[in-house]
Design a protein around this motif. Structure first.
Motif, mmCIF file in Angstrom:
data_model
loop_
_atom_site.group_PDB
_atom_site.id
_atom_site.type_symbol
_atom_site.label_atom_id
_atom_site.label_comp_id
_atom_site.label_asym_id
_atom_site.label_seq_id
_atom_site.Cartn_x
_atom_site.Cartn_y
_atom_site.Cartn_z
ATOM 1 N N UNK A 544 -5.270 -45.312 -46.162
ATOM 2 C CA UNK A 544 -4.879 -46.181 -47.271
ATOM 3 C C UNK A 544 -5.132 -45.506 -48.622
ATOM 4 N N UNK A 545 -6.186 -44.703 -48.711
ATOM 5 C CA UNK A 545 -6.501 -44.003 -49.953
ATOM 6 C C UNK A 545 -5.751 -42.681 -50.064
ATOM 7 N N UNK A 546 -4.892 -42.404 -49.114
ATOM 8 C CA UNK A 546 -4.079 -41.183 -49.088
ATOM 9 C C UNK A 546 -4.960 -39.935 -49.066
ATOM 10 N N UNK A 547 -6.041 -40.031 -48.288
ATOM 11 C CA UNK A 547 -6.967 -38.893 -48.193
ATOM 12 C C UNK A 547 -7.074 -38.366 -46.776
ATOM 13 N N UNK A 548 -6.301 -38.947 -45.890
ATOM 14 C CA UNK A 548 -6.328 -38.495 -44.492
ATOM 15 C C UNK A 548 -5.378 -37.308 -44.343
ATOM 16 N N UNK A 549 -5.886 -36.210 -43.827
ATOM 17 C CA UNK A 549 -5.065 -35.014 -43.681
ATOM 18 C C UNK A 549 -4.795 -34.745 -42.209
ATOM 19 N N UNK A 550 -3.534 -34.408 -41.931
ATOM 20 C CA UNK A 550 -3.163 -34.040 -40.561
ATOM 21 C C UNK A 550 -3.374 -32.540 -40.362
ATOM 22 N N UNK A 551 -3.979 -32.200 -39.232
ATOM 23 C CA UNK A 551 -4.137 -30.788 -38.853
ATOM 24 C C UNK A 551 -3.142 -30.522 -37.729
ATOM 25 N N UNK A 552 -1.957 -30.122 -38.132
ATOM 26 C CA UNK A 552 -0.862 -30.017 -37.173
ATOM 27 C C UNK A 552 -0.915 -28.689 -36.431
ATOM 28 N N UNK A 553 -0.565 -28.746 -35.167
ATOM 29 C CA UNK A 553 -0.515 -27.558 -34.322
ATOM 30 C C UNK A 553 0.473 -27.807 -33.196
ATOM 31 N N UNK A 554 0.841 -26.750 -32.499
ATOM 32 C CA UNK A 554 1.751 -26.882 -31.370
ATOM 33 C C UNK A 554 0.962 -27.387 -30.168
ATOM 34 N N UNK A 555 1.309 -28.592 -29.719
ATOM 35 C CA UNK A 555 0.540 -29.240 -28.662
ATOM 36 C C UNK A 555 1.290 -29.203 -27.346
ATOM 37 N N UNK A 556 0.530 -28.939 -26.291
ATOM 38 C CA UNK A 556 1.061 -29.089 -24.934
ATOM 39 C C UNK A 556 0.796 -30.539 -24.532
ATOM 40 N N UNK A 557 1.830 -31.362 -24.572
ATOM 41 C CA UNK A 557 1.681 -32.805 -24.404
ATOM 42 C C UNK A 557 1.011 -33.181 -23.093
ATOM 43 N N UNK A 558 1.363 -32.560 -21.947
ATOM 44 C CA UNK A 558 0.678 -32.945 -20.691
ATOM 45 C C UNK A 558 -0.839 -32.787 -20.765
ATOM 46 N N UNK A 559 -1.332 -31.756 -21.481
ATOM 47 C CA UNK A 559 -2.784 -31.579 -21.593
ATOM 48 C C UNK A 559 -3.410 -32.707 -22.407
#
Length: 716
Positions: A544-559
């Motif tokens: 809500x405070x716009x302070x949450x940061x996403x740490x994006x990476x290539x994910x293997x969905x089944x894991x």
């Protein structure tokens, strides 16, 4: 006695001529009433001008071309600009009366064009058109059909073949109609008449138009009655037939429009009456009374059909002059042969032979009048444009062509100016003691009310903006407070959890009382739940405070799915709920925040476990949809939700209802709101489908741009 009889005939023709001249006033009222107010003065002045042009032009050239000594049956060759003898005598008096009568006919034909081209033809262009009609086209065709009327012997080539047009359904009305058609084709339609936003342009003064119709109706008795050129036994029949045909035309059209539209159309009714008059003009002396009624009704119907045809073809006739005068004129000319008394045909023709002659006359009129006028007007338009500019058309020809205005137009202009500027702060000028002044006064009252409401709404809008700013500030402060408090609480809670684990593991010796051991377990469980709650609050506050940061990476969905299954399997077994996990083979990599994605699935499965009774089932699935978007779906057989309760479930700290048989009140209500917030941060959509007593299905769909190329796996 012969001299007295001729004098009576002369008087009769003169009286009828005055009635025909009254038709000029009728046309002026009719046409100026059927156009918009901004063009009414222009139309009225054009009626005056064509009468002047026709009068002088017919005397100079027209009368000689029409009734002079015939040159091969095609045109007259004498009596141009004739000069009457001062004082007069019986013989020349009759010629003068005949000229006067025919001049009135010529002016009638000329003024037909005025209404058709209204609202877009320049005054100069109309004067040229009136001159061409009155000095060339009308008298030449008139010679073909009536060239021997004055001498008493057939002279014109159509007249010699037995063509019958008693008072001019073709000679006067169709000729005017053909020239009107040529003119409106050269000019094109008015602005706003056709096209995507086009519509019918409404008349501004129907009572004035109705008065014009009545003046024409009255004048028509002179038009048809005077064409006998004698006060004889035929006159009463001609007048009665004229009356009945007009009434029948009006009744036919009002009936059809009433049935078709549910209401009687006023303008169509007026045109139906006039079309009945045009239709009876060629044949009123040669048909029975019942056939006169039939001819009048047919004229109204033909006019109605022709009007619709012009509209479909996008041919803009401002007052329907072409349907009234051309279409009804053709019908009336054909009706001579179709419904006339065969014994009265001049050359002893059979009905079929007479029909051929009538059709020949109609065709000759069309080819000559339309062809010549279209070519001439088209050539003139290339040198001297016949149409006014678009700006002149918009402001109206009253002002653009004549500099003339009126109180009503001034008020309308002021209103239009305010609309174009969007400024309604000032009242319009009120002209006292006029209808326009009354309109302006009422409009100013509306402006006062409007401006008052605008001020109130502006004040309300300002108050709402202030409240919104205060709410946003309060919300930001709340989020900051929650974030700070959550952070401060995590440290002691982690310590409590750690100490409880040490005590529960009896690292410093066994507990002598089993009840203490249970207390330590409860402390550990409660602290862990509180820590999880605080983590959720912290995450939601950061978002809500716009302070949450996403740490994006290539994910293997089944894991990622497998790790979630391991974490939730024990809890589902404790609740007595069967958990099934399915993952499509060969899923591509997904660009996402691993912790957030796992939190999404854990929250959804945790909610499903909480609301699914013992013995129920839950399914977690990861798959590719047909459009290649990756989706995660959790389906349960739990208690479900009503559709109206779904928005409540998505609000933080809200629980649905208090009836434990329907919904559980356990928890804080942060699971779904946090899940939706995390999904939105990834650009994903969250869709909830639920039915009370049947279960819930929640689907999270990731956007296309987060799905990467399929990961190649090597079989073990």
């Amino acid at each position: 006695m012969e001299s007295v009889a001729q004098s009576i005939d002369t008087v009769w023709v003169l009286i009828c001529t005055v009635l025909v001249l009254l038709m000029q006033a009728g046309f002026a009222c009719l046409e100026s009433g059927l156009v918009r107010a901004k063009n009414s003065i222009n139309v009225a002045v054009k009626n005056v001008m064509d009468f002047c042009v026709a009068g002088v032009g017919f005397w100079l050239i027209g009368f000689g071309l029409m009734f002079g000594v015939s040159a091969g049956g095609f045109l007259g060759s004498s009596d141009f600009a004739f000069d009457g003898v001062a004082g007069g005598n019986q013989a020349t008096a009759w010629v003068m009366a005949f000229f006067f009568f025919q001049l009135a006919f010529c002016s009638t034909s000329t003024t037909i064009v005025s209404g058709a081209v209204a609202e877009r033809m320049s005054f100069r262009g109309y004067a040229i058109t009136a001159a061409i009609l009155s000095m060339l086209i009308y008298p030449v065709f008139g010679h073909w059909a009536w060239g021997g009327v004055l001498s008493g012997e057939a002279a014109g080539w159509l007249e010699s073949r037995g063509f019958v047009d008693f008072a001019g359904s073709t000679v006067v009305h169709s000729i005017g109609g053909w020239i009107a058609l040529a003119a409106i084709l050269v000019l094109g339609p008015r602005i706003g008449r056709f096209g995507p936003d086009g519509s019918r342009i409404e008349p501004h003064d129907m009572p004035m138009a109705t008065l014009g119709m009545f003046l024409l109706w009255i004048g028509w008795f002179g038009f048809n009655g005077g064409s006998t050129l004698a006060l004889n036994a035929t006159v009463p029949f001609v007048l009665v037939h004229t009356m009945l045909a007009a009434a029948a035309g009006g009744l036919a059209v009002v009936g059809i429009s009433w049935i078709r539209n549910g209401l009687p159309d006023v303008q169509l009714t007026l045109n139906g009456i006039l079309a009945g008059l045009v239709a009876i003009t060629a044949n009123c002396h040669i048909v029975s009374t019942s056939n006169a009624v039939l001819i009048g009704a047919g004229g109204g119907i033909v006019c109605l059909v022709a009007s619709g045809l012009l509209a479909r073809l996008r041919i803009d006739d401002a007052v329907d002059a072409v349907p009234v005068h051309l279409a009804a004129g053709i019908w009336g000319t054909l009706a001579v042969a179709l419904l006339g008394d065969v014994s009265l045909f001049p050359n002893g023709h059979t009905r079929l032979e007479q029909l051929g002659v009538q059709a020949l006359g109609i065709g000759a009129a069309g080819v000559f009048a339309f062809g010549v006028s279209y070519i001439v007007l088209h050539l003139i338009d290339r040198v001297l444009p016949l149409r006014v500019s678009a700006d002149a058309e918009r402001i109206g020809l009253n002002i653009a062509e004549h500099g003339a205005s009126s109180a009503l137009l001034d008020v309308l202009g002021a209103m239009e100016a305010q609309a174009s500027r969007g400024d309604f702060s000032r009242p319009v000028h009120v002209e006292p003691f006029t209808e326009a002044g009354e309109m302006a006064s009422r409009y100013n009252l509306v402006l006062d009310k409007f401006n008052s409401e605008v001020r109130k709404r502006e004040q309300t809008a300002n108050e709402l903006r202030d409240a919104r700013d205060a709410a946003e500030l309060a919300n930001a402060s709340k989020s900051q407070f929650l974030a700070n408090m959550s952070h401060e609480l995590r440290t002691p809670l982690n310590a409590i959890i750690g100490f409880s684990e040490v005590m529960n593991g009896e690292l410093f010796g066994p507990m002598e009382n089993e009840r203490y051991k249970d207390y330590v377990g409860d402390i550990h469980k409660s602290s862990s739940h509180l820590l999880s709650l605080i983590n959720d609050i912290l995450d939601l506050s950061k978002i809500e405070a716009d302070r949450y940061e996403l740490y994006e990476e290539e994910l293997d969905v089944p894991e990622v799915v497998a790790s979630c299954e391991r974490m939730m399997r024990h809890r589902s077994e404790e609740a007595g709920v069967n958990l099934t996990v399915t993952v499509d083979d060969g899923l591509p990599l997904l660009m996402a925040d691993k912790r957030a994605l796992r939190q999404i699935m854990l929250n959804l499965v945790s909610n499903a476990v909480k609301f699914t009774p013992k013995g129920g089932s839950i399914q977690l699935a990861a798959f590719l949809e047909p459009d290649r978007r990756m989706a995660f779906r959790v389906t349960d057989t739990g208690v479900g939700m009503a559709k109206k309760d779904i928005p409540i479930a998505l609000e933080p700290f809200r629980q649905i209802g208090k009836d434990s048989n329907i919904y559980s009140t356990e928890g804080t209500g942060l699971g779904l709101p946090l899940t939706r917030a995390l999904a939105r941060m990834h650009g994903a959509t969250l869709v909830i489908e639920s039915e009370p007593g049947e279960g819930t299905t929640i689907t999270v769909r990731m956007p296309h741009d987060r799905v990467l190329a399929p990961m190649q796996r090597i079989a073990s």
